[in-house]
Design a protein around this motif. Structure first.
Motif, PDB file in Angstrom:
ATOM      1  N   VAL A  98       0.862  -1.183   0.000  1.00 36.47           N
ATOM      2  CA  VAL A  98       0.000   0.000   0.000  1.00 36.47           C
ATOM      3  C   VAL A  98       0.891   1.224   0.000  1.00 36.47           C
ATOM      4  N   SER A  99       0.490   2.241  -0.752  1.00 32.35           N
ATOM      5  CA  SER A  99       1.212   3.512  -0.768  1.00 32.35           C
ATOM      6  C   SER A  99       0.311   4.616  -0.257  1.00 32.35           C
ATOM      7  N   THR A 100       0.919   5.657   0.265  1.00 29.32           N
ATOM      8  CA  THR A 100       0.213   6.832   0.737  1.00 29.32           C
ATOM      9  C   THR A 100       0.577   8.011  -0.155  1.00 29.32           C
ATOM     10  N   VAL A 101      -0.410   8.821  -0.511  1.00 27.79           N
ATOM     11  CA  VAL A 101      -0.114  10.024  -1.290  1.00 27.79           C
ATOM     12  C   VAL A 101       0.532  11.030  -0.348  1.00 27.79           C
TER      13      VAL A 101
END
Length: 126
Positions: free
Chosen positions: A2-5
């Motif tokens: 998962v990535s976070t902006v």
């Protein structure tokens, strides 16, 4: 995975001036390292996201493929009027007589953004 902006990057003709406009719009503070004439400037949002402005030599020529949508804290129409007063311009009006819809504006350097109905507006007209 998962990535976070972390930030939203916006190319522009004058990073500092555009960051000042968006700082007023969002009430987010300018990054202390942002300076007039600098290549980069930033506005920090309360949720940790950063609006990151980068001065580039080429002008904006076509419609944005990505844009910001604003949900005002008060009400859409007064927010639209205020944004126009501080330097935004009209692009298109998608507001409907029943109070629904949105307005499309452009910031002082031509980047489009939408102004949606506020939570209070939405409570009155679903």
């Amino acid at each position: 995975m998962v990535s976070t902006v972390q930030n939203i990057a916006i190319d522009c003709a004058d990073a500092y001036e555009l960051a000042r406009f968006w700082s007023r719009v969002t009430d987010g503070p300018l990054d202390p390292e942002s300076e007039p004439g600098g290549e980069f400037a930033a506005v920090h949002m309360p949720d940790g996201t950063t609006l990151f402005f980068h001065t580039v030599p080429e002008p904006k020529e076509i419609k944005n493929r990505l844009h910001l949508c604003l949900r005002p804290k008060t009400s859409r129409d007064p927010e639209v009027e205020w944004l126009l007063e501080i330097g935004a311009t009209w692009v298109s009006d998608h507001r409907k007589p029943d109070g629904t819809g949105w307005a499309v504006l452009a910031d002082p350097q031509g980047n489009e953004f939408c102004v949606l109905r506020s939570t209070a507006d939405r409570a009155v007209t679903p």
